[in-house]
Write a protein that holds these residues in place. Structure first.
Motif, short mmCIF file in Angstrom:
data_model
loop_
_atom_site.label_atom_id
_atom_site.label_comp_id
_atom_site.label_asym_id
_atom_site.label_seq_id
_atom_site.Cartn_x
_atom_site.Cartn_y
_atom_site.Cartn_z
N ASN A 116 0.85 -1.27 -0.02
CA ASN A 116 -0.11 0.01 0.08
C ASN A 116 0.82 1.19 -0.20
OD1 ASN A 116 0.92 -0.42 2.59
ND2 ASN A 116 -0.87 0.59 3.63
N VAL A 117 2.08 1.22 0.09
CA VAL A 117 3.15 2.26 -0.08
C VAL A 117 3.49 2.56 -1.43
CG1 VAL A 117 5.16 3.33 0.68
CG2 VAL A 117 3.85 1.66 2.34
N VAL A 118 2.86 3.82 -1.88
CA VAL A 118 2.93 3.87 -3.48
C VAL A 118 3.65 5.37 -3.23
CG1 VAL A 118 2.26 4.59 -5.46
CG2 VAL A 118 1.33 2.72 -4.33
N MET A 119 4.84 5.49 -3.32
CA MET A 119 5.47 7.11 -3.23
C MET A 119 5.25 7.88 -4.32
SD MET A 119 9.05 5.91 -1.33
CE MET A 119 9.60 7.72 -1.09
N PRO A 120 4.76 9.11 -4.40
CA PRO A 120 4.62 10.07 -5.51
C PRO A 120 5.82 10.27 -6.14
CG PRO A 120 3.75 10.89 -3.23
CD PRO A 120 4.76 9.94 -2.81
N LYS A 121 5.58 10.70 -7.38
CA LYS A 121 6.59 11.17 -8.23
C LYS A 121 7.16 12.83 -7.65
CE LYS A 121 6.23 7.94 -11.31
NZ LYS A 121 7.12 6.99 -11.52
N LEU A 122 8.26 12.92 -7.98
CA LEU A 122 8.81 14.20 -7.77
C LEU A 122 8.25 15.33 -7.70
CD1 LEU A 122 11.54 15.52 -6.46
CD2 LEU A 122 12.34 15.81 -8.61
N GLU A 126 0.36 17.88 -4.80
CA GLU A 126 -0.61 17.25 -4.30
C GLU A 126 -0.48 15.86 -3.67
OE1 GLU A 126 -2.92 19.43 -3.79
OE2 GLU A 126 -1.52 20.77 -4.82
N GLY A 127 0.16 14.98 -4.42
CA GLY A 127 0.57 13.71 -4.00
C GLY A 127 1.27 13.70 -2.63
N TRP A 128 2.29 14.47 -2.65
CA TRP A 128 3.17 14.42 -1.46
C TRP A 128 2.39 14.80 -0.12
CZ3 TRP A 128 7.32 11.55 -0.74
CH2 TRP A 128 7.90 11.37 -1.92
N LYS A 129 1.65 15.99 -0.47
CA LYS A 129 0.75 16.33 0.75
C LYS A 129 -0.11 15.34 1.24
CE LYS A 129 0.63 20.98 -0.96
NZ LYS A 129 -0.14 22.15 -1.47
N MET A 130 -0.93 14.52 0.30
CA MET A 130 -1.62 13.54 0.71
C MET A 130 -0.81 12.46 1.39
SD MET A 130 -4.92 13.60 -0.24
CE MET A 130 -5.59 12.18 -0.56
N VAL A 137 -6.04 15.31 7.08
CA VAL A 137 -5.60 16.53 7.34
C VAL A 137 -5.72 17.23 5.92
CG1 VAL A 137 -3.72 18.01 7.86
CG2 VAL A 137 -4.21 15.75 9.19
N TYR A 138 -5.33 16.84 4.71
CA TYR A 138 -5.04 17.70 3.64
C TYR A 138 -6.42 18.10 3.09
CZ TYR A 138 -4.15 18.67 -1.16
OH TYR A 138 -3.86 19.55 -2.36
N LYS A 139 -7.51 17.43 3.43
CA LYS A 139 -8.69 17.38 2.74
C LYS A 139 -9.86 18.26 3.79
CE LYS A 139 -8.92 14.66 -1.12
NZ LYS A 139 -9.78 13.76 -2.03
N SER A 151 -10.65 0.43 12.95
CA SER A 151 -9.37 -0.21 12.15
C SER A 151 -8.92 1.12 11.25
CB SER A 151 -10.15 -1.10 11.26
OG SER A 151 -11.11 -0.68 10.45
N SER A 152 -9.80 2.09 10.94
CA SER A 152 -9.33 3.12 9.92
C SER A 152 -8.07 3.93 10.48
CB SER A 152 -10.48 4.04 9.78
OG SER A 152 -11.05 4.63 10.94
N ALA A 153 -7.88 3.74 11.74
CA ALA A 153 -6.63 4.28 12.56
C ALA A 153 -5.49 3.96 11.82
CB ALA A 153 -6.71 3.84 14.01
N LEU A 154 -5.45 2.95 11.20
CA LEU A 154 -4.32 2.19 10.41
C LEU A 154 -4.23 2.31 8.85
CD1 LEU A 154 -3.67 -1.04 12.46
CD2 LEU A 154 -2.80 1.12 12.81
N ASP A 155 -5.22 3.11 8.62
CA ASP A 155 -5.22 3.63 7.01
C ASP A 155 -4.54 4.70 6.94
OD1 ASP A 155 -6.15 3.95 4.49
OD2 ASP A 155 -8.17 4.03 4.76
N TYR A 156 -3.29 4.50 6.19
CA TYR A 156 -2.52 5.73 6.13
C TYR A 156 -2.78 6.42 5.17
CZ TYR A 156 0.68 2.97 9.26
OH TYR A 156 1.38 2.38 10.29
N SER A 157 -3.57 5.85 4.15
CA SER A 157 -4.09 7.00 3.13
C SER A 157 -4.99 8.07 3.68
CB SER A 157 -4.86 6.28 2.22
OG SER A 157 -5.97 5.71 2.57
N LYS A 158 -5.53 7.76 4.95
CA LYS A 158 -6.42 8.85 5.62
C LYS A 158 -5.49 9.57 6.52
CE LYS A 158 -10.82 6.46 4.97
NZ LYS A 158 -11.33 7.51 4.03
N MET A 159 -4.58 8.76 7.46
CA MET A 159 -3.65 9.35 8.30
C MET A 159 -2.34 9.94 7.94
SD MET A 159 -3.29 6.13 10.75
CE MET A 159 -2.14 7.25 12.02
N GLY A 160 -1.88 9.58 6.73
CA GLY A 160 -0.84 9.94 6.34
C GLY A 160 0.33 8.65 6.72
#
Length: 265
Positions: A116-122, A126-130, A137-139, A151-160
């Motif tokens: 699930n770790v997909v690092m954004p392009k350089l 917006e991808g790095w902020k998310m 936080v971002y939205k 269980s959403s506490a471990l959802d890094y897409s939501k918590m960073g």
């Protein structure tokens, strides 16, 4: 060109002179090497011997300025700045972290990332902020919508995604500076949230010395923003205060931006 000057200057390439009735055309294409050299000679003869630059005197009266910000941090409210001993201890701890990171960086960079770790392009700002701050936080999603015990506490897409060693060890200096610029820019208008504090500390730990000018500017901008936000705190018990003091301390004391340092009260 005057003939007396020509007599003083040796001819490197002899030019045959022929009696011609037609005038040499400067704008026409030469038909042979002799015509080309003759055209060069004629063009040189038309140039003035002395050239005077036309300068507007009014422009010389204007003072030249360099747009560089050298302002320091805003002074901390009374009782909000750390002691010198505390600052020295944080610098020592930070130095140990950097040395440990440099020692083990190669090992961590070879570790596999979770699927699930997909690092954004350089260039994906917006991808790095998310990625670093998370969707919540971002939205600016309401905090009440997220249950920390679910269980959403471990959802890094939501918590960073936290700045795991396996992640930051893959960042080269260009990426470190790019992400630091993105997050510092977001911080200029946003609040200091835990995700941001962790990432700023990790990026500073990855920042190589000696600093390039762009890095100098970024960390000074970061420290000034921390100082500005610190003046708005209402209580010394505010959980953001130690983080703000730490970031200012590292920029000023470790990276030797001494004019930004908190002084003894």
């Amino acid at each position: 060109m005057r003939s007396d000057v020509e007599d003083l200057m040796p001819r490197l390439l002899p030019i045959e002179t022929e009696n011609r009735t037609e005038a040499m055309k400067l704008n026409g294409a030469p038909r042979n090497p002799q015509e080309y050299l003759r055209q060069v000679q004629l063009e040189a003869s038309l140039c003035p011997e002395v050239v005077v630059a036309q300068i507007d005197p009014k422009k010389l009266r204007k003072k030249q300025t360099v747009n560089a910000s050298v302002s320091g941090c805003q002074a901390a409210p009374e009782g909000f700045s750390p002691s010198l001993g505390w600052q020295q201890q944080q610098v020592a701890n930070f130095s140990d972290v950097r040395q440990s990171f440099a020692k083990h960086r190669r090992h961590w960079s070879t570790q596999s990332l979770d699927e699930n770790v997909v690092m954004p392009k350089l260039a994906d700002e917006e991808g790095w902020k998310m990625f670093c701050l998370g969707e919540t936080v971002y939205k600016a999603t309401a905090a009440s919508e997220t249950d920390p015990n679910s269980s959403s506490a471990l959802d890094y897409s939501k918590m960073g995604f936290p700045p795991f060693l396996s992640i930051v060890s893959r960042l080269n200096q260009t990426t470190v500076l790019a992400v630091l610029e993105i997050l510092t820019g977001w911080f200029e208008e946003g609040e200091l949230v835990p995700q941001l504090g962790r990432w700023l500390y990790a990026l500073l730990a990855c920042l190589e010395k000696p600093l390039i000018p762009e890095a100098h500017s970024l960390i000074r901008q970061l420290a000034r923003r921390c100082g500005q936000l610190r003046t708005t705190l209402q209580s010394q018990e505010d959980e953001r205060l130690p983080v703000l003091n730490l970031l200012i301390c590292l920029v000023a004391r470790y990276f030797e931006q001494n004019d930004l340092a908190d002084q003894q009260e």
